[in-house]
Scaffold this active site. Sequence first.
Site, PDB file in Angstrom:
ATOM      1  N   HIS A 156       0.712  -1.195  -0.081  1.00  0.00           N
ATOM      2  CA  HIS A 156       0.091   0.124  -0.120  1.00  0.00           C
ATOM      3  C   HIS A 156       0.958   1.216  -0.062  1.00  0.00           C
ATOM      4  O   HIS A 156       0.427   2.364   0.389  1.00  0.00           O
ATOM      5  CB  HIS A 156      -0.994  -0.039   1.206  1.00  0.00           C
ATOM      6  CG  HIS A 156      -1.698  -1.354   1.401  1.00  0.00           C
ATOM      7  ND1 HIS A 156      -1.125  -2.139   2.319  1.00  0.00           N
ATOM      8  CD2 HIS A 156      -2.776  -1.811   0.817  1.00  0.00           C
ATOM      9  CE1 HIS A 156      -1.662  -3.372   2.206  1.00  0.00           C
ATOM     10  NE2 HIS A 156      -2.746  -2.961   1.314  1.00  0.00           N
TER      11      HIS A 156
HETATM   12  S1  FES Z   1       1.883  -0.547   3.069  1.00  0.00           S
HETATM   13 FE1  FES Z   1       0.261  -1.940   3.730  1.00  0.00          FE
HETATM   14  S2  FES Z   1       1.396  -3.592   4.208  1.00  0.00           S
HETATM   15 FE2  FES Z   1       3.024  -2.166   3.810  1.00  0.00          FE
END
Ligand code: FES
Lengths: 566, 191
Positions: free
Chosen positions: B156
Site C-alpha cells: 500500500h
Molecule cells: S503498506 Fe500496507 S502492508 Fe505495507
Amino acid sequence: MGSANREKFDNTVVEWIDSRMPIFTILNKEYGVFPTPRNFNYFWNFGAIAMFMLMTMIITGIILAMHYTADTKLAFDSVERIMRDVNGGWLLRYIHMNGASFFFIAVYIHMFRGIYYGSYKKPRELLWILGVIIFLLMMATAFIGYVLPWGQMSLWGATVITNLFSAVPFVGNWIVETLWGGYSVDNPTLTRFFALHFLLPFVIFAVVFLHVWALHVSGSNNPLGIEPKGPQDTLPFNPYYTAKDTFGLVVFMVAYAFFIFFAPDFLGHPDNYIPADPLVTPAHIVPEWYFLPFYAILRAVTFSINWYLIIGAGLCAYAFIKWMTKNKERESFFVKEYMVFVLPALFLFVLGAVIAFIPVSEQQFVDGELQYVGIARIIEGIRYYFTFDFLIPDSIRGTTEAVEMRVAIDALLIPISAKLGGVLAMFGSIALLIVLPWLDSHPVRSARFRPLFRIFVLLFTVSVGILGYAGSQPADKVYWSTCLGDAVACEALAHGGHGAGAEHHSDASATTIIKLDNTMLAQAFTGFYFAFFLIIIPLLGRFEKARALPYSIHEAVLGKEQRAGV
Amino acid sequence: MSAEIQTGNDNTHACCECDCGTRRDFMQLAAAAFGAVGLGFFVKPVIDSLRPAKDTQALATVEVDIGSVPEGESMTVMWRGKPVFIRHRTRKEIEMAQAVDVQSLTDKQSDEERVKKGKEQWLVTVGVCTHLGCIPQGQKPTDNRGGYDGWFCSCHGSEYDTSGRIRKGPAPKNLDVPPYEFVNDTTIKIG
Ligand code: FES
Ligand code: HEM
C-alpha cells in the site's frame, strides 16, 4: 409443525411416514402449493441459484477435503496432486474454485434485487438481516478457503487481512496472535483455517434455513413491491416457479460451466500457483474479485481521524436528524440549527482536515527559527495552536522530552488512526446494509415507482463497480496529473516525482503537482457509498414523491379491464 | 407429600405479595450463575489453546554472523517466522537518518534510539511492514527503496527511511527493532 389438519397421501409409504412426522405435508405446504406472487421477473431466480451453489460447494468441498492435507509443507503439493493425480480431481477443484466466484455473483445479484425492489422493508427486515449475516459468513468462508492451497496469494492475503485486527486499540496484537496461533501466518493458522473452512458452510446452511423460514412467514416481495391481495395475485410455487427457477439455473450453469472448462483460472490470480514464501511478498497483493470494493474502501482511509473531524461530523449528524424529524410548524428551525450546529461543524472540519490531510512540511531552520512562507504559514499556525503544540515549552524543543509530549498529545487528539479508520470504514460499509431497513423510511418498496431512488440505486451499483476496479489497482497508480509552475522544474520532476495529491516539493518549490491517483478515486467513491446510505436514502425517504401504485398485482399484470371480472 | 407441595405453593404466593422474588427465582439465578462460571472455566482454556503454543513461543534466539555484510548491503534472517533485516549502513545513510527532525515524523523516534551506541552502522529491524504485514523491498541495492532510501512496501505504498522509520504512506509505526545484542564485533544474537 402442526399435523392437525393434515391431508392424507395416497402413497401408503409416504402416508405412513407423514402420519408419524409430517415432513411431506410441510414440504408440500412450503414448496408445493406455497402461494407466490405471479409477477416475478428473473431477478427472483438468484435465491434458488445461491442455494444450488451452496450445495455444490459443500459436495465438492467434502471430496476435496478427503485429498487435501492441511500442513504448510504439504498443502500446496496436495492441491497439485488433486489437480494432476486424483481422478477427476482437477474438475472438482475447478468447480469449487469457480464455484466461490459464481456463488458471489448469484448473491450480489440477489442483494441488488433486494435493494432495488425494497425487499428489506417491513415486514422483511429480519429476513434481510439474516441475508446480510449469510453474506458475512460467506466472506469469512471464502477468505479462509483461499488460504488453504498455500500459494503466495494465500499467505499474503491472509497476512494482510488478519493484520487488520491489529488496528483494534489495546488488544489488537493479542487478537492477531490468537488468530494466528503464532507470530505470523504459519502452520497453526493453516490448520485452524481448514477446520473453520469445513465448519462455516454448515453454519451458513443453518442460517439459510432461518432465512427461508422468515421468507415463508412474510411471503416473497415482487417487482411491484405491493402485497398480494388474494389468490388472483399468486401462483402455486410448483410447477410455476420450480420450472422458472430450473430454467434460470440451467442458464446460470452454462455460464458457470464455461468458466470451469474454458477459463478456470481467469477469475483467480496466477501468483497463487507459486508456493507460499514468507520471505517474499508479491509485488501487488489483490484479494479475490468479490472482495475488491471493500478492499478499496479499506485502503481509501489514508488519513488519521482527529476529534475535530469526529465532533464536526457528530454535530452535522445531530442537526441532520433533528431537521429530518422536525415537525412542519417550526419553520424557523432550519436557520437556528444551521447557525448553532452546521457553522461550527464546518469550522471544525476545516481544522480537522488541515491537521489530518496536509502533511507536515519539511521544516527549515534559519538561525534556529522555523521558517514558513505564505499559505504554509497559516497552515502551520493552525497546526501550532490546534494540535496544542504551544503546550510544549520552547526550552525543551528538539529534546526527547518534547517528542514524548507530542506523542502523548497526539494519542489524545487522534482517537482513530488511518489503519483503524480503514477497518472501521470497511466493516461499517457492510454494517450499513444491516440498518438499511431503518435508514429508508419511504413507504413504497419498488424502485419502479420511485424515480429518484431508482437513479441513485443504479448510480450506487455503478460506484460499487468502480470501487471494485479501484481495489484491483495499485494505490499510487496515477490516472491524470499536471504540473503547474516552472517548466524546467516540471520537466525534472517528471522523471522522479512521487506522492499523492497536490503537494509542494521542497526541492522544486516553484512547482505544484496536481494528481488524480487511485487512492483519490477510491476516496471519492467511498464517500458516495456512505452518502448513499446516510444522506441520500434518508432524504429520499422523506421527500421523494412516488408514482401511483397499481391497485393489485393481477391488475398490473393483466390490465384494468380484467379487474371487474374477478 | 401433597401437604409439602401445598406449602411450597403457599410460600410462592406469600412471597409474591412483596416484590422480593421467590425461592425458585433464587434457585434459577444461582444455577445460571454457576453455569456462567463453569462456562468461563471452559472458555479460558479454549482460547488459550488458540494462542501460540509452547514450541512456537520458545523464543528461538538466533546468532548471526554479520561480518560478511559489506557496507551498503543488507542481509535477511528468519526469527520467529518473520524476516529480520540487518543493514550495514553507509556514512551517508547514517547522516541522513540523524539529520531528520524527529518532530516531523509519524512515529517519533530518533536514530539513536534505534541502533546500539557505537554500532551506528548496523540497523537491525523486523522486516515486516507495520501497516498490514507485507515484507518491504529494499534489501537489495537494486530494489525500489522508496523516496527515503530505506524500504518501500509495495502493498500500500509505505516508505521507510534509512533508520527504518515510517516517512510516508499508511503504516502507523516504524519498523520494529527486535531485542538483540552484540556478542562480538561481527556477531549479533537476536531474541
Ligand atoms: S503498506 Fe500496507 S502492508 Fe505495507
Ligand atoms: C460457502 C461455501 C464455500 C465457499 C465460498 C468456499 C470457498 C473456497 C475457496 C475460494 C477456495 C480456494 C480455491 C482455490 O483457489 O484453490 C476453497 C478451497 C477449499 N475448500 Fe472451500 N468453500 C466452501 C465450502 C467448502 C466445504 C463445505 C468444504 C469441505 C467440507 C470445503 C473444502 C475446501 C478445501 C479442502 C479446499 C482446498 C482445496 C483447493 O484449494 O481447491 N469448502 N474453498
